[in-house]
Design an enzyme around this catalytic site. Structure first.
Site, PDB file in Angstrom:
ATOM      1  N   CYS A 213     -30.183 -12.670  -8.880  1.00  0.00           N
ATOM      2  CA  CYS A 213     -29.872 -12.158  -7.263  1.00  0.00           C
ATOM      3  C   CYS A 213     -29.544 -13.365  -6.262  1.00  0.00           C
ATOM      4  CB  CYS A 213     -30.900 -11.321  -6.926  1.00  0.00           C
ATOM      5  SG  CYS A 213     -31.222  -9.830  -7.894  1.00  0.00           S
TER       6      CYS A 213
ATOM      7  N   HIS B  55     -29.347 -10.279   0.501  1.00  0.00           N
ATOM      8  CA  HIS B  55     -29.169  -9.567  -0.746  1.00  0.00           C
ATOM      9  C   HIS B  55     -29.952  -8.484  -0.745  1.00  0.00           C
ATOM     10  CE1 HIS B  55     -29.977  -8.640  -4.715  1.00  0.00           C
ATOM     11  NE2 HIS B  55     -31.141  -8.893  -4.915  1.00  0.00           N
TER      12      HIS B  55
ATOM     13  N   ASN C 291     -29.037  -2.376  -6.081  1.00  0.00           N
ATOM     14  CA  ASN C 291     -29.159  -3.791  -6.124  1.00  0.00           C
ATOM     15  C   ASN C 291     -28.111  -4.291  -6.973  1.00  0.00           C
ATOM     16  OD1 ASN C 291     -29.713  -6.447  -6.547  1.00  0.00           O
ATOM     17  ND2 ASN C 291     -32.025  -5.862  -6.633  1.00  0.00           N
TER      18      ASN C 291
END
Length: 311
Positions: free
Chosen positions: A109, A236, A266
């Protein structure tokens, strides 16, 4: 100075609402619980291949007249099954960027801020042409459908940006890249789950603690150290609750920390570039070299990074 001249993104057509996800996987959950815990209402899961997501995003970023002038392609991804060839190599061949070279970065990520860090440094060796930076993820292919803690969180997609090279860094670029041991194995992908699959496992409490104890405090210090007055903090998109905590801990206006996690979930390494492109499409970011942004990515490793520049 190098300049970001174009962004682009691609989301697959298969939209999965929370109710549809629950029906499909038979997990013990409901729409209200998922929204309250994560802020997520839906996500997109791809029927097409991982590289197809990247090709579609690249075609939205790069005009045909620019293809022969692409010098470098850097791809961030954690969801490829293939050790080789790299996604970058596949992409270069697929779009016909015959004068480019490239490679992949697996930073999970935090992958996109890593990719942009490297791209910003390497692009300075070129006084002309372009550098293409992409985040490409098909997270649905590394999720365990029986694991409620991960299956609700992730989606598929790709996004990126194009840098016009001129031998210099991005305007007012500054950054901090950090890492620490993941002693609790908070985020892992186990390739031994079955013959053809790697399956992600995540310990939510450990990840939450990592963000609270490391990511947010270092981000606050980064902003203060560089005396940053920014238009947007592009973070993020891990969880809406974490974004809300960033807003509170950093004492910044809500409109300065945009979010799209409700609709796309996500996206791991694709999350920052997909959100950036959304801001460009909405004309909130104009790519005129006048707006200061801060990027922050964090995830498996454990690794995290903060960047700021004008775009």
């Amino acid at each position: 100075m190098g300049h970001i001249i174009q962004t682009g993104s691609f989301l697959p057509g298969n939209k999965i609402t929370n109710d549809k996800l629950i029906q499909r996987t038979q997990i013990d959950s409901n729409d209200d619980w998922i929204q309250q815990r994560t802020g997520i209402k839906s996500r997109y899961w791809a029927e097409e291949s991982l590289i197809s997501l990247g090709i579609n995003a690249a075609k939205k970023i790069v005009q045909s007249s620019q293809l022969s002038d692409i010098k470098l392609v850097v791809v961030a991804s954690m969801s490829s099954y293939l050790p080789t060839p790299s996604l970058a190599n596949q992409l270069i061949a697929a779009i016909g960027a015959e004068n480019a070279w490239g490679f992949d970065i697996n930073g999970a990520c935090s992958g996109f801020v890593m990719a942009l860090e490297v791209a910003n440094a390497l692009s300075q060796q070129y006084t002309e042409g372009y550098t293409l930076v992409l985040g490409i993820e098909k997270m649905s292919q590394i999720l365990n459908p029986d694991d409620r803690s991960t299956i609700i969180l992730f989606g598929d997609g790709a996004g990126g940006l194009l840098i016009e090279n001129n031998g210099k860094a991005l305007p007012e670029f500054c950054s901090q890249q950090l890492a620490q041991a993941d002693s609790e194995r908070a985020i892992t992908v186990d390739v031994s789950y079955c013959q053809n699959n790697a399956v992600m496992e995540m310990k939510g409490r450990e990840v939450f603690n990592f963000v609270m104890r490391q990511v947010i405090p270092t981000l606050k210090d980064f902003i203060e150290e560089h005396q940053l007055s920014f238009d947007y903090l592009i973070a993020h998109q891990a969880n809406q609750r974490l974004l809300d905590l960033m807003e509170q801990k950093l004492s910044i206006e809500k409109e300065k920390i945009p979010s799209n996690i409700a609709s796309v979930a996500n996206l791991s390494a694709a999350s920052i570039p997909v959100l950036l492109d959304k801001l460009v499409q909405e004309k909130k970011v104009r790519l005129e070299g006048k707006q200061q942004v801060v990027l922050t990515g964090f995830g498996a490793g454990l690794a995290w990074g903060h960047q700021s520049f004008k775009l």
